[in-house]
Design an enzyme around this catalytic site. Structure first.
Site, PDB file in Angstrom:
ATOM      1  N   SER A 160      72.518  -6.398  78.832  1.00  0.00           N
ATOM      2  CA  SER A 160      71.288  -6.960  78.260  1.00  0.00           C
ATOM      3  C   SER A 160      71.035  -8.371  78.751  1.00  0.00           C
ATOM      4  CB  SER A 160      71.333  -6.926  76.730  1.00  0.00           C
ATOM      5  OG  SER A 160      72.517  -7.528  76.246  1.00  0.00           O
ATOM      6  N   GLY A 161      72.069  -9.029  79.303  1.00  0.00           N
ATOM      7  CA  GLY A 161      71.858 -10.333  79.915  1.00  0.00           C
ATOM      8  C   GLY A 161      70.954 -10.261  81.127  1.00  0.00           C
ATOM      9  N   CYS A 211      73.092 -18.088  77.591  1.00  0.00           N
ATOM     10  CA  CYS A 211      73.827 -17.289  76.603  1.00  0.00           C
ATOM     11  C   CYS A 211      75.333 -17.289  76.847  1.00  0.00           C
ATOM     12  CB  CYS A 211      73.301 -15.859  76.576  1.00  0.00           C
ATOM     13  SG  CYS A 211      73.233 -15.050  78.182  1.00  0.00           S
ATOM     14  N   VAL A 255      63.994 -10.714  73.682  1.00  0.00           N
ATOM     15  CA  VAL A 255      64.503 -11.797  72.835  1.00  0.00           C
ATOM     16  C   VAL A 255      63.504 -12.121  71.733  1.00  0.00           C
ATOM     17  CG1 VAL A 255      65.299 -14.190  72.798  1.00  0.00           C
ATOM     18  CG2 VAL A 255      65.909 -12.715  74.713  1.00  0.00           C
ATOM     19  N   SER A 278      49.657  -8.007  75.911  1.00  0.00           N
ATOM     20  CA  SER A 278      50.253  -7.757  74.594  1.00  0.00           C
ATOM     21  C   SER A 278      49.403  -8.300  73.458  1.00  0.00           C
ATOM     22  CB  SER A 278      51.651  -8.387  74.524  1.00  0.00           C
ATOM     23  OG  SER A 278      52.537  -7.771  75.434  1.00  0.00           O
ATOM     24  N   HIS A 288      78.270 -10.792  74.803  1.00  0.00           N
ATOM     25  CA  HIS A 288      79.100 -11.355  75.863  1.00  0.00           C
ATOM     26  C   HIS A 288      80.473 -11.702  75.290  1.00  0.00           C
ATOM     27  CE1 HIS A 288      75.699 -11.277  78.358  1.00  0.00           C
ATOM     28  NE2 HIS A 288      75.406 -12.562  78.468  1.00  0.00           N
TER      29      HIS A 288
END
Length: 355
Positions: A161-162, A131, A16, A42, A262
């Site tokens: 992807s959820g 979402c 995201v 990261s 979605h």
């Protein structure tokens, strides 16, 4: 806005967060400093935002010093710890996780529906909805203002992807197997057998059954009464966002073999009479909604078409055959954009007007 507020993005290198960076780069730069924050592993990565190469810094209390607004695109357990720390350091935290959504002291905001709630933040935290709920909320908010929503019956068809990067990778791996044999799926169990034979084990999947060539009638975790966490979110979050504490909601959440976006079928019942033409007119006036509703000519929204776009798309608008004051809709939204990053960013834009 008398000054340009400084903003931080926590989780800048995640799925995201990557979408959020794209949103930054495609919208007006209204910010002072933009600070990218992620886990220690990261830290040090370089990401370009508005033409400037920024270095990702490690998540720490000091990372929020001088920050006015901090957006969180991280798991619940990370937000639960760090959003209050950001608020203590003077930032307004906007959280995309589920950690604070149902906290009575944290507003749950969709700028098209309840922007006034963004200022009601005693803990210094604003929450972004799930979402699935977000996919339909701009439309439901507009229709509720006009006709007073009373009941919702919703079925969601949720992209893999959820479930995060693991869901995307899993579908890709399974498609790499089943795509080689057009006969797969014709016999019960043969997809599972083919996957196992190819070394794609079900035990490594986010789901207990194949997602390729399949539909899984469950999304989220199991809750009381046989409902899933996703289904409970649809009910509880819709009530909070719309300000209808007694809204009747029935939801069924389904995982489908789609990478992004979605889709929801929505049966909505209102206190007052309405027609499909009136609904189309209201929805067409909403700046973040696009109406695609000409089924006779094959025009309706689909996940493939909607992926990568900011608006919510609505089609199949029709009167319910056997229910009074009820409308049927098909709503589609990119779950990584409007369903997550974009709404969080739009809340930040809303808060930025206070500076």
């Amino acid at each position: 806005m008398s000054k340009k507020p400084n903003i931080a993005l926590v989780g800048a290198t995640g799925a995201v967060g990557t979408v959020m960076v794209d949103i930054f780069n495609n919208r007006e730069n209204i910010w002072g400093e933009i600070r990218l924050i992620a886990s220690a592993r990261s830290a040090g990565k370089k990401i370009t935002v508005h033409g400037e190469e920024l270095t990702v810094v490690a998540l720490s209390p000091e990372a929020f010093d001088g920050i006015d607004i901090a957006m969180f695109d991280v798991p619940d357990e990370v937000s639960e710890v760090w959003a209050p720390i950001a608020a203590e350091r003077g930032a307004i935290a906007i959280d995309n996780s589920g950690a604070f959504r149902m906290n009575d002291q944290v507003p749950l905001v969709v700028p098209e529906v309840n922007p006034e709630q963004a200022k009601n933040r005693p803990l210094g935290i604003i929450s972004n909805p799930n979402c699935t709920t977000l996919t339909m909320m701009a439309a439901m908010g507009a229709l509720h203002r006009k006709w007073a929503l009373k009941e919702l019956v919703v079925s969601s068809y949720q992209a893999v992807s959820g479930a995060g990067a693991a869901g995307i990778d899993r579908l890709a791996a399974e498609l790499g197997v089943v795509g080689k044999d057009a006969t797969l799926g014709s016999v019960s169990g043969d997809v599972t057998s083919a996957l196992e034979a190819a070394g794609v084990s079900i035990s490594d999947s986010p789901w207990p059954v194949p997602i390729a060539l399949n539909v899984i009638p469950f999304a989220g975790s199991l809750k009381a009464g046989g409902h899933s966490s996703e289904e409970m979110k649809v009910r509880d979050e819709s009530r909070k966002i719309l300000g209808i504490s007694d809204l009747k909601v029935a939801a069924s959440c389904v995982r489908v073999p789609v990478q992004v976006s979605h889709s929801l079928t929505v049966h909505a019942t209102f206190a007052n009479p309405l027609t499909p033409d009136e609904v189309r007119e209201v929805l067409e006036q909403q700046p973040t909604i696009r109406v695609m509703d000409d089924p006779a000519n094959g025009v309706f929204p689909t996940p493939n078409f909607v992926a990568g776009q900011d608006p919510t798309f609505v089609g199949r608008i029709r009167q319910s055959l056997d229910f009074t004051n009820s409308i049927e809709l098909f709503v589609v939204g990119d779950n990584l954009r409007k369903g997550a990053a974009l709404n969080t960013y739009e809340i930040a834009e809303l808060v930025a007007k206070e500076f």
